[in-house]
Design a protein around this motif. Structure first.
Motif, short mmCIF file in Angstrom:
data_model
loop_
_atom_site.label_atom_id
_atom_site.label_comp_id
_atom_site.label_asym_id
_atom_site.label_seq_id
_atom_site.Cartn_x
_atom_site.Cartn_y
_atom_site.Cartn_z
N GLN A 1 -24.82 -12.48 -27.96
CA GLN A 1 -25.95 -13.31 -28.35
C GLN A 1 -25.63 -14.77 -28.09
O GLN A 1 -24.48 -15.19 -28.17
CB GLN A 1 -26.25 -13.10 -29.85
CG GLN A 1 -26.50 -11.65 -30.22
CD GLN A 1 -26.76 -11.44 -31.70
OE1 GLN A 1 -27.36 -12.29 -32.35
NE2 GLN A 1 -26.32 -10.31 -32.23
N LEU B 1 -30.50 -12.22 -26.89
CA LEU B 1 -29.49 -11.18 -27.03
C LEU B 1 -29.49 -10.35 -25.77
O LEU B 1 -30.56 -9.98 -25.27
CB LEU B 1 -29.79 -10.32 -28.25
CG LEU B 1 -28.88 -9.13 -28.58
CD1 LEU B 1 -28.92 -8.85 -30.09
CD2 LEU B 1 -29.27 -7.86 -27.82
N ASN C 1 -20.78 -4.65 -28.08
CA ASN C 1 -22.03 -3.91 -28.06
C ASN C 1 -23.14 -4.77 -27.49
O ASN C 1 -24.01 -4.28 -26.76
CB ASN C 1 -22.38 -3.46 -29.47
CG ASN C 1 -23.71 -2.72 -29.53
OD1 ASN C 1 -24.75 -3.34 -29.69
ND2 ASN C 1 -23.66 -1.42 -29.38
N ASN C 2 -23.12 -6.03 -27.87
CA ASN C 2 -24.08 -6.97 -27.32
C ASN C 2 -23.51 -8.38 -27.41
O ASN C 2 -22.49 -8.60 -28.08
CB ASN C 2 -25.43 -6.91 -28.05
CG ASN C 2 -25.34 -7.33 -29.51
OD1 ASN C 2 -25.07 -8.48 -29.81
ND2 ASN C 2 -25.55 -6.39 -30.41
N ARG D 1 -27.67 -6.80 -24.21
CA ARG D 1 -26.88 -5.63 -24.58
C ARG D 1 -25.82 -5.36 -23.50
O ARG D 1 -25.95 -5.79 -22.36
CB ARG D 1 -27.77 -4.42 -24.75
CG ARG D 1 -28.84 -4.62 -25.81
CD ARG D 1 -29.68 -3.36 -26.03
NE ARG D 1 -30.90 -3.68 -26.76
CZ ARG D 1 -30.96 -3.92 -28.06
NH1 ARG D 1 -29.87 -3.87 -28.79
NH2 ARG D 1 -32.11 -4.22 -28.64
N LEU E 1 -19.51 -3.65 -37.43
CA LEU E 1 -20.89 -3.93 -37.77
C LEU E 1 -21.01 -5.27 -38.46
O LEU E 1 -20.12 -5.69 -39.16
CB LEU E 1 -21.43 -2.84 -38.69
CG LEU E 1 -21.44 -1.42 -38.13
CD1 LEU E 1 -21.96 -0.46 -39.19
CD2 LEU E 1 -22.30 -1.36 -36.90
N GLY E 2 -22.14 -5.88 -38.29
CA GLY E 2 -22.49 -7.04 -39.08
C GLY E 2 -21.96 -8.37 -38.60
O GLY E 2 -22.69 -9.18 -38.06
N LEU F 1 -20.46 -11.51 -36.82
CA LEU F 1 -20.44 -12.02 -35.46
C LEU F 1 -19.19 -12.87 -35.26
O LEU F 1 -18.72 -13.55 -36.17
CB LEU F 1 -21.67 -12.88 -35.18
CG LEU F 1 -22.99 -12.14 -34.96
CD1 LEU F 1 -24.15 -13.12 -34.95
CD2 LEU F 1 -22.95 -11.35 -33.67
N HIS G 1 -20.62 -8.97 -31.40
CA HIS G 1 -20.10 -7.97 -32.32
C HIS G 1 -18.93 -7.31 -31.59
O HIS G 1 -19.09 -6.88 -30.47
CB HIS G 1 -21.15 -6.93 -32.65
CG HIS G 1 -22.27 -7.45 -33.48
ND1 HIS G 1 -22.13 -7.76 -34.81
CD2 HIS G 1 -23.56 -7.71 -33.18
CE1 HIS G 1 -23.28 -8.19 -35.29
NE2 HIS G 1 -24.17 -8.17 -34.32
#
Lengths: 112, 115
Positions: A33, A48, A30-31, A50, A97-98, A100, A92
């Motif tokens: 970082q 970050l 999704n992205n 995307r 979710l959440g 890394l 991610h």
């Protein structure tokens, strides 16, 4: 398990030079970082990008993302001795979710 | 305090002893994460808490590891019967949400050494 792999593992340059670090990853994201870590302590978020972006700038930092190659690069321009640190990419994974997923990092040394 | 705090900063213990590591996240952050980092390695995910939801424990390496988060704030990571391979820096992070775009704010870590 690691998601990303940075290369090079170590990079040594002189002040004023540019530093380029690369990151490859395995699954859809999704992205992506980038984080920085000084002397094995806490990490600091740098930037970050995307999955629908190709390039992003923040001060002396430039990040690119190529989702077709599943790779990203971090460029630090006009490096300074204070940029000496370890740099990690993190993603991610897919719809997760959440949490890394981090690579092993690039150790950058900038000599004055 | 403005950032994530962790205690102790360093912990030396003997093999077989239990240890507790503490994390105080940034006030208002709903998500809290534990990672560990062995020497020269990247970060290995351990566990994450999001609000009142059941924690994601999928990264815990064995049943000797457990964590709790009381009142949606402070978290404690417990390692029972420590082994030498548990030696690492344990990092805690928090974020506003567990959304995929949320930046994670890290504490300074606890360096655990098991003799």
């Amino acid at each position: 398990s690691q998601q990303g792999e940075e290369d090079p593992q170590a990079l040594s340059i002189q002040e004023g030079e540019n530093a380029t670090m690369n990151c490859s990853y395995k699954t859809s994201i999704n992205n992506l970082q980038w984080y920085r870590q000084n002397s094995g302590r806490g990490l600091v978020h740098l930037i970050l990008i995307r999955s629908n972006e190709r390039e992003k700038h923040s001060g002396r930092l430039r990040v690119t993302l190529d989702t077709s190659k599943k790779s990203s690069s971090l460029l630090i321009t006009a490096s300074r001795a204070a940029d000496t640190a370890s740099y990690f990419c993190a993603t991610h994974r897919g719809s997760t979710l959440g949490r890394l997923y981090f690579g092993r990092g690039t150790q950058l040394t900038v000599w004055p | 305090g403005a950032g994530v705090s962790q205690s102790p900063s360093n912990k030396v213990t003997e093999k077989g002893k239990d240890v507790e590591l503490r994390c105080d996240p940034i006030s208002g952050h709903t998500a809290l994460y534990w990672y560990r980092q062995s020497l020269g390695q990247g970060l290995e995910f351990l566990i994450y808490f999001q609000g009142n939801s059941a924690p994601d424990k999928s990264g815990l390496p064995s049943d000797r590891f457990s964590a709790e988060r009381t009142g949606g704030s402070v978290s404690t990571l417990t390692i029972q019967r420590t082994q030498q391979e548990d030696s690492a820096v344990y990092l805690c992070a928090s974020s506003f949400t567990s959304g995929r775009s949320s930046e994670q704010f890290f504490g300074p870590g606890t360096r655990l050494t098991v003799l």
